[in-house]
Design an enzyme around this catalytic site. Sequence first.
Site, PDB file in Angstrom:
ATOM      1  N   TRP A  31      43.712  28.889  31.500  1.00 11.90           N
ATOM      2  CA  TRP A  31      45.112  29.135  31.119  1.00 11.90           C
ATOM      3  C   TRP A  31      45.606  27.924  30.317  1.00 11.90           C
ATOM      4  O   TRP A  31      45.364  26.791  30.724  1.00 11.90           O
ATOM      5  CB  TRP A  31      45.955  29.319  32.383  1.00 11.90           C
ATOM      6  CG  TRP A  31      47.301  29.934  32.139  1.00 11.90           C
ATOM      7  CD1 TRP A  31      48.377  29.321  31.595  1.00 11.90           C
ATOM      8  CD2 TRP A  31      47.711  31.269  32.443  1.00 11.90           C
ATOM      9  NE1 TRP A  31      49.438  30.179  31.538  1.00 11.90           N
ATOM     10  CE2 TRP A  31      49.065  31.387  32.053  1.00 11.90           C
ATOM     11  CE3 TRP A  31      47.077  32.389  33.003  1.00 11.90           C
ATOM     12  CZ2 TRP A  31      49.791  32.562  32.216  1.00 11.90           C
ATOM     13  CZ3 TRP A  31      47.801  33.551  33.163  1.00 11.90           C
ATOM     14  CH2 TRP A  31      49.131  33.640  32.774  1.00 11.90           C
ATOM     15  N   SER A  65      45.379  27.662  36.834  1.00 11.86           N
ATOM     16  CA  SER A  65      45.470  26.446  37.647  1.00 11.86           C
ATOM     17  C   SER A  65      45.419  26.746  39.142  1.00 11.86           C
ATOM     18  O   SER A  65      44.906  25.943  39.923  1.00 11.86           O
ATOM     19  CB  SER A  65      46.757  25.695  37.321  1.00 11.86           C
ATOM     20  OG  SER A  65      46.666  25.153  36.032  1.00 11.86           O
ATOM     21  N   GLU A  67      43.595  28.702  40.657  1.00 10.65           N
ATOM     22  CA  GLU A  67      42.192  28.816  41.091  1.00 10.65           C
ATOM     23  C   GLU A  67      41.482  27.463  41.149  1.00 10.65           C
ATOM     24  O   GLU A  67      40.336  27.371  41.621  1.00 10.65           O
ATOM     25  CB  GLU A  67      41.437  29.776  40.157  1.00 10.65           C
ATOM     26  CG  GLU A  67      41.775  31.245  40.361  1.00 10.65           C
ATOM     27  CD  GLU A  67      43.168  31.635  39.886  1.00 10.65           C
ATOM     28  OE1 GLU A  67      43.573  31.186  38.796  1.00 10.65           O
ATOM     29  OE2 GLU A  67      43.850  32.379  40.624  1.00 10.65           O
ATOM     30  N   CYS A  89      47.048  23.055  33.314  1.00 15.15           N
ATOM     31  CA  CYS A  89      48.306  22.826  32.596  1.00 15.15           C
ATOM     32  C   CYS A  89      49.252  23.969  32.928  1.00 15.15           C
ATOM     33  O   CYS A  89      48.935  25.133  32.663  1.00 15.15           O
ATOM     34  CB  CYS A  89      48.026  22.775  31.096  1.00 15.15           C
ATOM     35  SG  CYS A  89      49.535  22.745  30.118  1.00 15.15           S
ATOM     36  N   VAL A  90      50.359  23.626  33.526  1.00 12.23           N
ATOM     37  CA  VAL A  90      51.372  24.632  33.835  1.00 12.23           C
ATOM     38  C   VAL A  90      52.612  24.318  33.016  1.00 12.23           C
ATOM     39  O   VAL A  90      53.147  23.209  33.082  1.00 12.23           O
ATOM     40  CB  VAL A  90      51.717  24.652  35.339  1.00 12.23           C
ATOM     41  CG1 VAL A  90      52.523  25.900  35.669  1.00 12.23           C
ATOM     42  CG2 VAL A  90      50.460  24.601  36.194  1.00 12.23           C
ATOM     43  N   THR A  95      59.945  31.926  34.247  1.00 10.28           N
ATOM     44  CA  THR A  95      59.322  32.563  35.397  1.00 10.28           C
ATOM     45  C   THR A  95      59.293  31.610  36.584  1.00 10.28           C
ATOM     46  O   THR A  95      59.004  30.426  36.424  1.00 10.28           O
ATOM     47  CB  THR A  95      57.866  33.009  35.057  1.00 10.28           C
ATOM     48  OG1 THR A  95      57.181  33.288  36.271  1.00 10.28           O
ATOM     49  CG2 THR A  95      57.118  31.942  34.317  1.00 10.28           C
ATOM     50  N   HIS A  97      57.071  31.525  38.580  1.00  8.20           N
ATOM     51  CA  HIS A  97      55.667  31.192  38.795  1.00  8.20           C
ATOM     52  C   HIS A  97      55.430  29.683  38.658  1.00  8.20           C
ATOM     53  O   HIS A  97      54.575  29.125  39.313  1.00  8.20           O
ATOM     54  CB  HIS A  97      54.775  31.908  37.766  1.00  8.20           C
ATOM     55  CG  HIS A  97      54.129  33.133  38.297  1.00  8.20           C
ATOM     56  ND1 HIS A  97      54.648  34.384  38.104  1.00  8.20           N
ATOM     57  CD2 HIS A  97      53.002  33.303  39.015  1.00  8.20           C
ATOM     58  CE1 HIS A  97      53.860  35.274  38.680  1.00  8.20           C
ATOM     59  NE2 HIS A  97      52.857  34.642  39.241  1.00  8.20           N
ATOM     60  N   ARG A 136      50.592  14.853  25.986  1.00  6.62           N
ATOM     61  CA  ARG A 136      49.813  14.276  27.096  1.00  6.62           C
ATOM     62  C   ARG A 136      48.345  14.696  27.090  1.00  6.62           C
ATOM     63  O   ARG A 136      47.607  14.388  28.012  1.00  6.62           O
ATOM     64  CB  ARG A 136      50.456  14.693  28.417  1.00  6.62           C
ATOM     65  CG  ARG A 136      51.810  14.036  28.647  1.00  6.62           C
ATOM     66  CD  ARG A 136      52.674  14.809  29.630  1.00  6.62           C
ATOM     67  NE  ARG A 136      53.925  14.099  29.896  1.00  6.62           N
ATOM     68  CZ  ARG A 136      54.983  14.088  29.069  1.00  6.62           C
ATOM     69  NH1 ARG A 136      54.933  14.761  27.929  1.00  6.62           N
ATOM     70  NH2 ARG A 136      56.065  13.411  29.377  1.00  6.62           N
TER      71      ARG A 136
HETATM   72  C1  DLZ Z   1      50.497  33.379  36.273  1.00  7.76           C
HETATM   73  C2  DLZ Z   1      50.475  32.064  35.597  1.00  7.76           C
HETATM   74  C3  DLZ Z   1      51.613  31.598  34.884  1.00  7.76           C
HETATM   75  C4  DLZ Z   1      52.883  32.381  34.767  1.00  7.76           C
HETATM   76  N1  DLZ Z   1      51.598  30.412  34.254  1.00  7.76           N
HETATM   77  C5  DLZ Z   1      50.485  29.642  34.333  1.00  7.76           C
HETATM   78  C6  DLZ Z   1      50.446  28.377  33.696  1.00  7.76           C
HETATM   79  O1  DLZ Z   1      51.374  27.933  33.008  1.00  7.76           O
HETATM   80  N2  DLZ Z   1      49.311  27.627  33.838  1.00  7.76           N
HETATM   81  C7  DLZ Z   1      48.231  28.066  34.572  1.00  7.76           C
HETATM   82  O2  DLZ Z   1      47.244  27.320  34.683  1.00  7.76           O
HETATM   83  N3  DLZ Z   1      48.233  29.261  35.162  1.00  7.76           N
HETATM   84  C8  DLZ Z   1      49.316  30.060  35.062  1.00  7.76           C
HETATM   85  N4  DLZ Z   1      49.334  31.295  35.660  1.00  7.76           N
HETATM   86  C9  DLZ Z   1      48.070  31.786  36.293  1.00  7.76           C
HETATM   87  C10 DLZ Z   1      47.853  31.311  37.729  1.00  7.76           C
HETATM   88  O3  DLZ Z   1      47.418  29.949  37.753  1.00  7.76           O
HETATM   89  C11 DLZ Z   1      46.769  32.186  38.400  1.00  7.76           C
HETATM   90  O4  DLZ Z   1      45.614  32.189  37.589  1.00  7.76           O
HETATM   91  C12 DLZ Z   1      47.231  33.608  38.622  1.00  7.76           C
HETATM   92  O5  DLZ Z   1      48.441  33.643  39.327  1.00  7.76           O
HETATM   93  C13 DLZ Z   1      46.153  34.408  39.410  1.00  7.76           C
HETATM   94  O6  DLZ Z   1      45.926  33.819  40.680  1.00  7.76           O
END
Ligand code: DLZ
Length: 161
Positions: A31, A65, A67, A89-90, A95, A97, A136
């Site tokens: 992701w 992330s 996982e 990276c989130v 959201t 999430h 970063r």
């Molecule tokens: C669902 C999701 C969202 C909205 N955003 C991110 C993100 O910015 N970075 C990231 O690494 N993963 C994101 N995910 C996916 C979750 O980490 C995960 O893969 C799903 O919720 C399935 O478990």
Amino acid sequence: MATELHNLSDYDPTKVPSGKGRRIAVVYSEWNQEITYALRDGAINTLIANGTEEENIERFSVPGSFELIYGASRLVKSDKYDAIIAIGCVIRGDTPHFDYICEGVTAGLSNLNVTGNTPVIFGLITTNNLEQAQERSGGRLGNKGDECAVTALHMIAQFGK
Ligand code: DLZ
């Protein structure tokens, strides 16, 4: 944390323990891969620059992330590595999430450090937008992957296994 005064890629090579003979796993999220691949490559290049042999660095990808927790947990249990670098990276969006994932990953990786016998290095970037993540991951504020690699070598040298 990166600041205007602290670049993530800045370190004194004379103070970094050698990575020679160390086995290191890098688990990274697909992701936001524009960012995570740059972090992963930064970590690997810095390990190699500090003596770790390329064949002793193993890469594992996970979908997101969240996982990273399971991936790093399996790698800890394998007992094959001197350190594990977890990279993700989130990016905050519209959201909830963002908060769930950041808190979940932080707690999950923290727990592995408390319960396991392999240091798990926290390479999760959490930002408000893509630009901050780019800064970063090799941009203006350096590369958090470099910082993770240096941290891993310090932890191994300090605590062994
Ligand atoms: C669902 C999701 C969202 C909205 N955003 C991110 C993100 O910015 N970075 C990231 O690494 N993963 C994101 N995910 C996916 C979750 O980490 C995960 O893969 C799903 O919720 C399935 O478990």
